[in-house]
Design an enzyme around this catalytic site. Structure first.
Site, PDB file in Angstrom:
ATOM      1  N   GLU A 157       0.851  -1.204   0.000  1.00  0.00           N
ATOM      2  CA  GLU A 157       0.000   0.000   0.000  1.00  0.00           C
ATOM      3  C   GLU A 157       0.873   1.236   0.000  1.00  0.00           C
ATOM      4  O   GLU A 157       0.380   2.342   0.165  1.00  0.00           O
ATOM      5  CB  GLU A 157      -0.858   0.039   1.265  1.00  0.00           C
ATOM      6  CG  GLU A 157      -1.825  -1.076   1.406  1.00  0.00           C
ATOM      7  CD  GLU A 157      -2.712  -0.884   2.632  1.00  0.00           C
ATOM      8  OE1 GLU A 157      -3.302   0.191   2.796  1.00  0.00           O
ATOM      9  OE2 GLU A 157      -2.809  -1.835   3.431  1.00  0.00           O
ATOM     10  N   HIS A 184      -5.693 -10.812  10.066  1.00  0.00           N
ATOM     11  CA  HIS A 184      -5.048  -9.530   9.782  1.00  0.00           C
ATOM     12  C   HIS A 184      -5.015  -8.736  11.097  1.00  0.00           C
ATOM     13  O   HIS A 184      -6.043  -8.613  11.768  1.00  0.00           O
ATOM     14  CB  HIS A 184      -5.826  -8.750   8.711  1.00  0.00           C
ATOM     15  CG  HIS A 184      -5.381  -7.332   8.611  1.00  0.00           C
ATOM     16  ND1 HIS A 184      -4.090  -7.003   8.287  1.00  0.00           N
ATOM     17  CD2 HIS A 184      -6.033  -6.151   8.834  1.00  0.00           C
ATOM     18  CE1 HIS A 184      -3.967  -5.678   8.293  1.00  0.00           C
ATOM     19  NE2 HIS A 184      -5.127  -5.140   8.631  1.00  0.00           N
ATOM     20  N   CYS A 202      -4.664  -4.111   2.688  1.00  0.00           N
ATOM     21  CA  CYS A 202      -3.858  -5.146   3.365  1.00  0.00           C
ATOM     22  C   CYS A 202      -4.138  -6.559   2.855  1.00  0.00           C
ATOM     23  O   CYS A 202      -3.348  -7.467   3.094  1.00  0.00           O
ATOM     24  CB  CYS A 202      -4.101  -5.112   4.863  1.00  0.00           C
ATOM     25  SG  CYS A 202      -3.937  -3.476   5.569  1.00  0.00           S
TER      26      CYS A 202
HETATM   27  N1  CAA Z   1      -6.365   1.153  29.704  1.00  0.00           N
HETATM   28  C1  CAA Z   1      -6.877   0.116  28.998  1.00  0.00           C
HETATM   29  N2  CAA Z   1      -7.483   0.260  27.783  1.00  0.00           N
HETATM   30  C2  CAA Z   1      -7.559   1.503  27.258  1.00  0.00           C
HETATM   31  C3  CAA Z   1      -7.054   2.628  27.932  1.00  0.00           C
HETATM   32  C4  CAA Z   1      -6.431   2.420  29.201  1.00  0.00           C
HETATM   33  N3  CAA Z   1      -5.921   3.436  29.900  1.00  0.00           N
HETATM   34  N4  CAA Z   1      -7.264   3.709  27.150  1.00  0.00           N
HETATM   35  C5  CAA Z   1      -7.917   3.291  26.035  1.00  0.00           C
HETATM   36  N5  CAA Z   1      -8.079   1.954  26.105  1.00  0.00           N
HETATM   37  C6  CAA Z   1      -8.701   1.083  25.099  1.00  0.00           C
HETATM   38  C7  CAA Z   1     -10.013   1.635  24.575  1.00  0.00           C
HETATM   39  O1  CAA Z   1     -11.110   1.280  25.419  1.00  0.00           O
HETATM   40  C8  CAA Z   1     -10.070   0.946  23.221  1.00  0.00           C
HETATM   41  O2  CAA Z   1     -10.462  -0.395  23.373  1.00  0.00           O
HETATM   42  P1  CAA Z   1     -11.913  -0.879  22.864  1.00  0.00           P
HETATM   43  O3  CAA Z   1     -11.988  -0.528  21.417  1.00  0.00           O
HETATM   44  O4  CAA Z   1     -11.900  -2.346  23.100  1.00  0.00           O
HETATM   45  O5  CAA Z   1     -12.894  -0.109  23.669  1.00  0.00           O
HETATM   46  C9  CAA Z   1      -8.597   0.911  22.785  1.00  0.00           C
HETATM   47  O6  CAA Z   1      -7.832   1.064  23.983  1.00  0.00           O
HETATM   48  C10 CAA Z   1      -8.208   2.029  21.828  1.00  0.00           C
HETATM   49  O7  CAA Z   1      -8.549   3.250  22.419  1.00  0.00           O
HETATM   50  P2  CAA Z   1      -9.365   4.347  21.594  1.00  0.00           P
HETATM   51  O8  CAA Z   1     -10.527   3.710  20.893  1.00  0.00           O
HETATM   52  O9  CAA Z   1      -9.645   5.488  22.480  1.00  0.00           O
HETATM   53  O10 CAA Z   1      -8.238   4.735  20.536  1.00  0.00           O
HETATM   54  P3  CAA Z   1      -8.287   5.789  19.403  1.00  0.00           P
HETATM   55  O11 CAA Z   1      -9.667   6.314  19.191  1.00  0.00           O
HETATM   56  O12 CAA Z   1      -7.229   6.774  19.684  1.00  0.00           O
HETATM   57  O13 CAA Z   1      -7.849   4.936  18.129  1.00  0.00           O
HETATM   58  C11 CAA Z   1      -8.253   3.456  16.330  1.00  0.00           C
HETATM   59  C12 CAA Z   1      -8.186   3.615  17.849  1.00  0.00           C
HETATM   60  C13 CAA Z   1      -9.528   4.163  15.843  1.00  0.00           C
HETATM   61  C14 CAA Z   1      -8.313   2.005  15.955  1.00  0.00           C
HETATM   62  C15 CAA Z   1      -7.029   4.145  15.694  1.00  0.00           C
HETATM   63  O14 CAA Z   1      -5.855   3.558  16.159  1.00  0.00           O
HETATM   64  C16 CAA Z   1      -7.042   4.123  14.188  1.00  0.00           C
HETATM   65  O15 CAA Z   1      -7.677   4.915  13.522  1.00  0.00           O
HETATM   66  N6  CAA Z   1      -6.255   3.169  13.585  1.00  0.00           N
HETATM   67  C17 CAA Z   1      -6.120   3.058  12.143  1.00  0.00           C
HETATM   68  C18 CAA Z   1      -7.259   2.311  11.521  1.00  0.00           C
HETATM   69  C19 CAA Z   1      -7.245   0.841  11.910  1.00  0.00           C
HETATM   70  O16 CAA Z   1      -6.230   0.261  12.211  1.00  0.00           O
HETATM   71  N7  CAA Z   1      -8.424   0.232  11.841  1.00  0.00           N
HETATM   72  C20 CAA Z   1      -8.540  -1.194  12.104  1.00  0.00           C
HETATM   73  C21 CAA Z   1      -9.531  -1.843  11.166  1.00  0.00           C
HETATM   74  S1  CAA Z   1      -9.137  -1.434   9.465  1.00  0.00           S
HETATM   75  C22 CAA Z   1      -7.824  -2.461   9.050  1.00  0.00           C
HETATM   76  O17 CAA Z   1      -7.583  -3.417   9.705  1.00  0.00           O
HETATM   77  C23 CAA Z   1      -7.017  -2.101   7.849  1.00  0.00           C
HETATM   78  C24 CAA Z   1      -5.709  -1.571   8.280  1.00  0.00           C
HETATM   79  O18 CAA Z   1      -4.755  -2.306   8.455  1.00  0.00           O
HETATM   80  C25 CAA Z   1      -5.568  -0.126   8.482  1.00  0.00           C
END
Ligand code: CAA
Length: 445
Positions: free
Chosen positions: A83, A244, A120
């Site tokens: 990618e 994945h 991916c």
């Molecule tokens: N202790 C324990 N857990 C904690 C915590 C703490 N202090 N703080 C946060 N967490 C947990 C949250 O509860 C959450 O878990 P759940 O989803 O199980 O509730 C996790 O940690 C992540 O926290 P946030 O949701 O607050 O994190 P975020 O909003 O900053 O970002 C994300 C998460 C949206 C996935 C972001 O990393 C992102 O946009 N990533 C890129 C997109 C991605 O990877 N998507 C995955 C599916 S798409 C795919 O797979 C294709 C690819 O490769 C990109």
């Protein structure tokens, strides 16, 4: 029928490391447990100044060819899944072949080269293409080299920045493979989605929360489609299920969903019912919202049961070891999940020739693919040759300021001069641009 599948695997990590809970979280003012417990990530790999998708892919391929005693003539096909391509016309496979031709005597003149794109999932699609090419009898006794290579960077400040990573996986696809035979049966879940995309831009536009939902929906459809051709999947059918892995927390969600699916209408559901009730059925609820709420409650309860935890520890957790240390390698991600599982099996001296893996790939945009793989007799020797633990140990540990510099180095819109943090040794290195703006490489002894 002779098996066709993965004959060898090599992995190459970027030479730099960013400690997420310590270095990254502390500057961002976040709780380290968001990384350790939430996302399940300890560190990301990054390429040094002289590294990119070509050097990482070529390094993995060189090691693989040398280990298997192959010459360019033995390879009839080179497909690169990425990618992170920097050229809309000339495929990365030609650059990688060019690198390899610097160190091997012959060339890849008669190999069919290409580049595969579907986020991916394209690494798995390239494996598929190789499988079909061999099954069709068009390979003239030659093997295919499939390279999944990515530098997964997000815009600074994007939530995805927490899940970056860089590395390559090279796989040799051949008849009578040493490691794994691929199933003919496959399942797909594929829909036009705008969850994660890069419309002529280096860094992705991401709707993070939606991307998680799309991943789970397409995976469920792919599993149902797989079952429609291969028969129902049960708990005991698979030794490991590599998914994945954009970050391990994603696979925690997928694993739970998969377990609910494979235990529905089984003795296991009945046994669990004594503790957490039976799985909700939509027809038992007045509205879809009530049903969804009941599902959420069931999943929460399921997550805490001893039965589920033990399945997860045996079948899913071992697939996450490398990923938790390197972050998202996009096209390579499911392939390091598989390698992690096999490395655990080798460490445990597990004797599981003939057993199966359920391999679940995913690409945004969006498509999931599920198939099975059967462990072959030479798996252990091949897997023990992978030295990823050593590579991860040797990475240079970046400070936050150094991370900012290296992000700028690999940002195609920026032109910055930064000294390398490590010295290339026994690997390919990017040396600059040629007269037609092509990237140039040299092998450094
Ligand atoms: N202790 C324990 N857990 C904690 C915590 C703490 N202090 N703080 C946060 N967490 C947990 C949250 O509860 C959450 O878990 P759940 O989803 O199980 O509730 C996790 O940690 C992540 O926290 P946030 O949701 O607050 O994190 P975020 O909003 O900053 O970002 C994300 C998460 C949206 C996935 C972001 O990393 C992102 O946009 N990533 C890129 C997109 C991605 O990877 N998507 C995955 C599916 S798409 C795919 O797979 C294709 C690819 O490769 C990109």
């Amino acid at each position: 029928m002779t098996a066709v599948g993965i004959d060898a695997i090599e992995i190459w990590s970027g030479n730099l490391k960013l400690d997420l809970p310590e270095t990254f979280a502390s500057v961002k003012g976040e709780d380290p447990d968001k990384y350790r417990k939430g996302l399940g990530l300890e560190a990301s790999s990054f390429p040094d100044v002289y590294e990119d998708i070509v050097t990482m892919g070529a390094n993995a391929s060189k090691r693989l060819m040398e280990r298997k005693g192959l010459e360019p003539d033995d390879i009839g096909r080179i497909d690169v899944a990425t990618e992170s391509a920097f050229d809309h016309s000339k495929p990365v496979s030609t650059y990688i072949a060019g690198c390899l031709e610097q160190v091997f005597e012959d060339d890849f003149r008669h190999a069919n080269k290409g580049e595969r794109k579907f986020a991916c999932v394209s690494g798995t699609q390239a494996v598929d293409d190789a499988y079909n090419w061999i099954r069709a009898g068009r390979n003239r006794d030659r093997a295919a080299l499939v390279v999944a290579t990515d530098t997964a960077l997000y815009e600074r400040g994007d939530p995805g920045e927490a899940t970056q990573g860089a590395g390559a996986v090279a796989m040799l696809i051949d008849e009578d493979p040493d490691v794994l035979g691929l199933s003919d049966e496959q399942g797909f879940g594929s829909m036009d989605e705008t969850d994660f995309l890069k419309p002529n831009q280096q860094f992705p536009s991401v709707d993070g929360k939606r991307s998680v939902q799309v991943y789970l929906s397409r995976m469920r459809e792919a599993l149902e489609d797989y079952e429609s051709v291969a028969g129902r999947v049960y708990e005991e059918d698979f030794a490991y299920a590599p998914f994945h892995t954009p970050f391990p927390g994603m696979v925690r969600k997928a694993g739970l969903l998969a377990y609910r699916h494979i235990t529905r209408n089984t003795d296991i559901e009945d046994q669990l019912a004594e503790e957490i009730g039976r799985q909700p059925r939509e027809e038992e609820y007045d509205s879809h919202d009530e049903y969804e709420e009941a599902i959420r409650e069931y999943m929460d309860a399921l997550k805490g049961t001893e039965r589920y935890r033990s399945w997860y520890a045996d079948v899913i957790e071992p697939t996450l070891t490398i990923s938790s240390q390197v972050g998202n390698w996009y096209t390579g991600s499911v392939h390091i999940a598989r390698a992690s599982a096999l490395m655990t099996a080798a460490d445990e001296d597990r004797n599981f020739e003939g057993e199966s893996l359920l391999v679940a790939s995913y690409g945004s945009g969006a498509q999931a693919e599920i198939h099975a793989e059967t462990i072959q007799s030479g798996w252990k020797e091949e897997i023990e040759a992978i030295d990823i633990d050593q590579q991860l140990e040797n990475r240079y540990d970046l400070t936050f300021e150094e991370y900012e510099q290296i992000h700028n180095v690999h940002d195609l819109d920026k032109d910055v001069e930064v000294d390398a943090f490590t010295q290339p040794e026994g690997e390919f290195a990017f040396t600059g641009w040629g007269r037609m703006n092509e990237r140039k490489y040299e092998y450094v002894e």
